[in-house]
Design a protein around this motif. Structure first.
Motif, PDB file in Angstrom:
ATOM      1  N   GLU A  51       0.826  -1.212   0.000  1.00  0.00           N
ATOM      2  CA  GLU A  51       0.000   0.000   0.000  1.00  0.00           C
ATOM      3  C   GLU A  51       0.862   1.264   0.000  1.00  0.00           C
ATOM      4  N   THR A  52       1.811   1.328   0.934  1.00  0.00           N
ATOM      5  CA  THR A  52       2.596   2.550   1.101  1.00  0.00           C
ATOM      6  C   THR A  52       3.601   2.759  -0.018  1.00  0.00           C
ATOM      7  N   ASN A  53       4.196   1.685  -0.528  1.00  0.00           N
ATOM      8  CA  ASN A  53       5.263   1.819  -1.518  1.00  0.00           C
ATOM      9  C   ASN A  53       4.775   1.835  -2.952  1.00  0.00           C
ATOM     10  N   ALA A  54       3.598   1.281  -3.216  1.00  0.00           N
ATOM     11  CA  ALA A  54       3.125   1.183  -4.599  1.00  0.00           C
ATOM     12  C   ALA A  54       1.800   1.904  -4.825  1.00  0.00           C
ATOM     13  N   VAL A  55       0.792   1.577  -4.037  1.00  0.00           N
ATOM     14  CA  VAL A  55      -0.538   2.154  -4.262  1.00  0.00           C
ATOM     15  C   VAL A  55      -0.565   3.647  -3.928  1.00  0.00           C
ATOM     16  N   SER A  56      -0.093   4.004  -2.748  1.00  0.00           N
ATOM     17  CA  SER A  56      -0.210   5.395  -2.297  1.00  0.00           C
ATOM     18  C   SER A  56       0.593   6.380  -3.154  1.00  0.00           C
ATOM     19  N   PRO A  57       1.837   6.060  -3.565  1.00  0.00           N
ATOM     20  CA  PRO A  57       2.546   7.011  -4.429  1.00  0.00           C
ATOM     21  C   PRO A  57       1.818   7.290  -5.741  1.00  0.00           C
ATOM     22  N   ILE A  58       1.211   6.250  -6.327  1.00  0.00           N
ATOM     23  CA  ILE A  58       0.503   6.461  -7.597  1.00  0.00           C
ATOM     24  C   ILE A  58      -0.782   7.252  -7.371  1.00  0.00           C
ATOM     25  N   ARG A  59      -1.484   6.979  -6.301  1.00  0.00           N
ATOM     26  CA  ARG A  59      -2.688   7.755  -6.003  1.00  0.00           C
ATOM     27  C   ARG A  59      -2.317   9.212  -5.719  1.00  0.00           C
ATOM     28  N   PHE A  60      -1.201   9.434  -5.024  1.00  0.00           N
ATOM     29  CA  PHE A  60      -0.735  10.803  -4.795  1.00  0.00           C
ATOM     30  C   PHE A  60      -0.401  11.458  -6.133  1.00  0.00           C
ATOM     31  N   ALA A  61       0.336  10.743  -6.986  1.00  0.00           N
ATOM     32  CA  ALA A  61       0.714  11.296  -8.294  1.00  0.00           C
ATOM     33  C   ALA A  61      -0.516  11.670  -9.107  1.00  0.00           C
ATOM     34  N   THR A 101      15.504 -12.600  -1.633  1.00  0.00           N
ATOM     35  CA  THR A 101      15.633 -11.774  -0.434  1.00  0.00           C
ATOM     36  C   THR A 101      14.803 -10.501  -0.546  1.00  0.00           C
ATOM     37  N   LEU A 102      14.509  -9.909   0.600  1.00  0.00           N
ATOM     38  CA  LEU A 102      13.752  -8.658   0.686  1.00  0.00           C
ATOM     39  C   LEU A 102      12.487  -8.724  -0.178  1.00  0.00           C
ATOM     40  N   GLU A 103      11.776  -9.829  -0.077  1.00  0.00           N
ATOM     41  CA  GLU A 103      10.739 -10.156  -1.058  1.00  0.00           C
ATOM     42  C   GLU A 103       9.584  -9.165  -1.106  1.00  0.00           C
ATOM     43  N   SER A 104       9.013  -8.824   0.048  1.00  0.00           N
ATOM     44  CA  SER A 104       7.866  -7.924   0.010  1.00  0.00           C
ATOM     45  C   SER A 104       8.282  -6.529  -0.452  1.00  0.00           C
ATOM     46  N   TYR A 105       9.471  -6.093  -0.053  1.00  0.00           N
ATOM     47  CA  TYR A 105       9.960  -4.782  -0.485  1.00  0.00           C
ATOM     48  C   TYR A 105      10.226  -4.781  -1.988  1.00  0.00           C
ATOM     49  N   ARG A 106      10.923  -5.816  -2.481  1.00  0.00           N
ATOM     50  CA  ARG A 106      11.161  -5.927  -3.928  1.00  0.00           C
ATOM     51  C   ARG A 106       9.839  -5.880  -4.704  1.00  0.00           C
ATOM     52  N   ALA A 107       8.886  -6.670  -4.242  1.00  0.00           N
ATOM     53  CA  ALA A 107       7.610  -6.759  -4.955  1.00  0.00           C
ATOM     54  C   ALA A 107       6.894  -5.416  -4.964  1.00  0.00           C
ATOM     55  N   SER A 108       6.982  -4.682  -3.847  1.00  0.00           N
ATOM     56  CA  SER A 108       6.308  -3.384  -3.790  1.00  0.00           C
ATOM     57  C   SER A 108       6.926  -2.400  -4.777  1.00  0.00           C
ATOM     58  N   LYS A 109       8.248  -2.433  -4.928  1.00  0.00           N
ATOM     59  CA  LYS A 109       8.901  -1.510  -5.855  1.00  0.00           C
ATOM     60  C   LYS A 109       8.697  -1.947  -7.310  1.00  0.00           C
ATOM     61  N   ALA A 110       8.644  -3.265  -7.556  1.00  0.00           N
ATOM     62  CA  ALA A 110       8.307  -3.737  -8.900  1.00  0.00           C
ATOM     63  C   ALA A 110       6.886  -3.320  -9.265  1.00  0.00           C
ATOM     64  N   ALA A 111       5.979  -3.404  -8.286  1.00  0.00           N
ATOM     65  CA  ALA A 111       4.600  -2.959  -8.520  1.00  0.00           C
ATOM     66  C   ALA A 111       4.561  -1.458  -8.780  1.00  0.00           C
ATOM     67  N   LEU A 112       5.326  -0.697  -8.009  1.00  0.00           N
ATOM     68  CA  LEU A 112       5.383   0.744  -8.245  1.00  0.00           C
ATOM     69  C   LEU A 112       5.845   1.042  -9.662  1.00  0.00           C
ATOM     70  N   ASN A 113       6.891   0.338 -10.124  1.00  0.00           N
ATOM     71  CA  ASN A 113       7.392   0.564 -11.477  1.00  0.00           C
ATOM     72  C   ASN A 113       6.309   0.300 -12.522  1.00  0.00           C
ATOM     73  N   THR A 114       5.592  -0.794 -12.350  1.00  0.00           N
ATOM     74  CA  THR A 114       4.527  -1.135 -13.295  1.00  0.00           C
ATOM     75  C   THR A 114       3.395  -0.100 -13.260  1.00  0.00           C
ATOM     76  N   LEU A 115       2.989   0.274 -12.057  1.00  0.00           N
ATOM     77  CA  LEU A 115       1.914   1.260 -11.934  1.00  0.00           C
ATOM     78  C   LEU A 115       2.342   2.619 -12.467  1.00  0.00           C
ATOM     79  N   ALA A 116       3.615   2.949 -12.303  1.00  0.00           N
ATOM     80  CA  ALA A 116       4.116   4.230 -12.828  1.00  0.00           C
ATOM     81  C   ALA A 116       4.093   4.242 -14.345  1.00  0.00           C
ATOM     82  N   ARG A 117       4.396   3.111 -14.952  1.00  0.00           N
ATOM     83  CA  ARG A 117       4.317   3.062 -16.415  1.00  0.00           C
ATOM     84  C   ARG A 117       2.875   3.216 -16.884  1.00  0.00           C
ATOM     85  N   SER A 118       1.944   2.653 -16.136  1.00  0.00           N
ATOM     86  CA  SER A 118       0.528   2.852 -16.467  1.00  0.00           C
ATOM     87  C   SER A 118       0.137   4.310 -16.262  1.00  0.00           C
TER      88      SER A 118
END
Length: 228
Positions: free
Chosen positions: A106-116, A146-163
């Motif tokens: 939520e904080t690393n992927a969803v919220s930044p895109i909603r803010f943007a 390693t760092l699985e949930s953090y990695r996934a959140s930033k990968a999701a952010l990248n995908t959502l940012a491209r959208s």
């Protein structure tokens, strides 16, 4: 445009990289508005010029909307959403707490895109919407886990940012996903490669060079393009 005429909104600037970015932009002559969730004495004590400080929690849509209303009529050459968390990052996802992993997403992927999205109309022509990502968000470079949930959140952010960039392809601004390097912060730890000042100064230089360019880029603090 003279640097003193440029303005930046740094979202999540009470400490660490956000504070470093506020300091770096101010040192380059930019006007800076910086946000924090609560009291931010380090921001208020920046000298010789302290930034304008606003309060917001990016996980609170109503608070984000109020901030937009409070800043009505303003535009920014750069909006940089820095806020992020790494709670439970060291625990493999199957063994970790489900609610903690969802909060990281939520904080690393969803919220930044909603803010943007809420602030897209406040980016000045030729400006940039910048989102703090990480090299750990690169799917193709994830060979060690390693760092699985953090990695996934930033990968999701990248995908959502491209959208987000595709949705705003006709808007007069660009989108940048920024990897700050491995930085000695509370999140990065004391063994990290570089200090906050090195990262922040590098990112601000990259951003200034990128002004006026459209599209969506995934860059590090030295200006190198990262693989998706």
């Amino acid at each position: 445009m003279a640097k003193q005429d440029r303005s930046a909104l740094i979202v999540g600037a009470s400490r660490g990289l956000g504070l470093g970015l506020a300091r770096a932009f101010l040192a380059r002559g930019w006007a800076v508005t910086a946000t924090a969730r609560g009291e931010a004495p380090a921001l208020a004590s920046l000298s010789p010029v302290a930034p304008e400080i606003a309060r917001v929690d990016i996980d609170d849509d109503a608070a984000v909307a109020r901030l937009r209303d409070d800043l009505a009529g303003r535009s920014f050459d750069v909006i940089f959403v820095v806020a992020g968390i790494a709670d439970g990052a060291q625990v493999p996802l199957p063994q970790g707490d489900r609610a903690a992993a969802l909060k990281v997403y939520e904080t690393n992927a969803v919220s930044p895109i909603r803010f943007a999205e809420t602030f897209a109309g406040t980016v000045a022509p030729g400006g940039l919407m910048v989102l703090m990502s990480s090299v750990l968000g690169s799917v193709s470079l994830n060979e060690g886990g390693t760092l699985e949930s953090y990695r996934a959140s930033k990968a999701a952010l990248n995908t959502l940012a491209r959208s987000f960039a595709a949705r705003h392809r006709d808007a007069p601004f660009g989108v940048v996903l920024m990897h700050p390097g491995w930085v000695r912060t509370d999140m990065g730890g004391p063994e990290a490669d570089i200090d906050v000042a090195t990262s922040a100064e590098g990112m601000t230089a990259v951003i200034e060079e990128r002004l006026g360019q459209r599209g969506c880029a995934y860059l590090d603090y030295r200006g190198e393009t990262l693989p998706w």
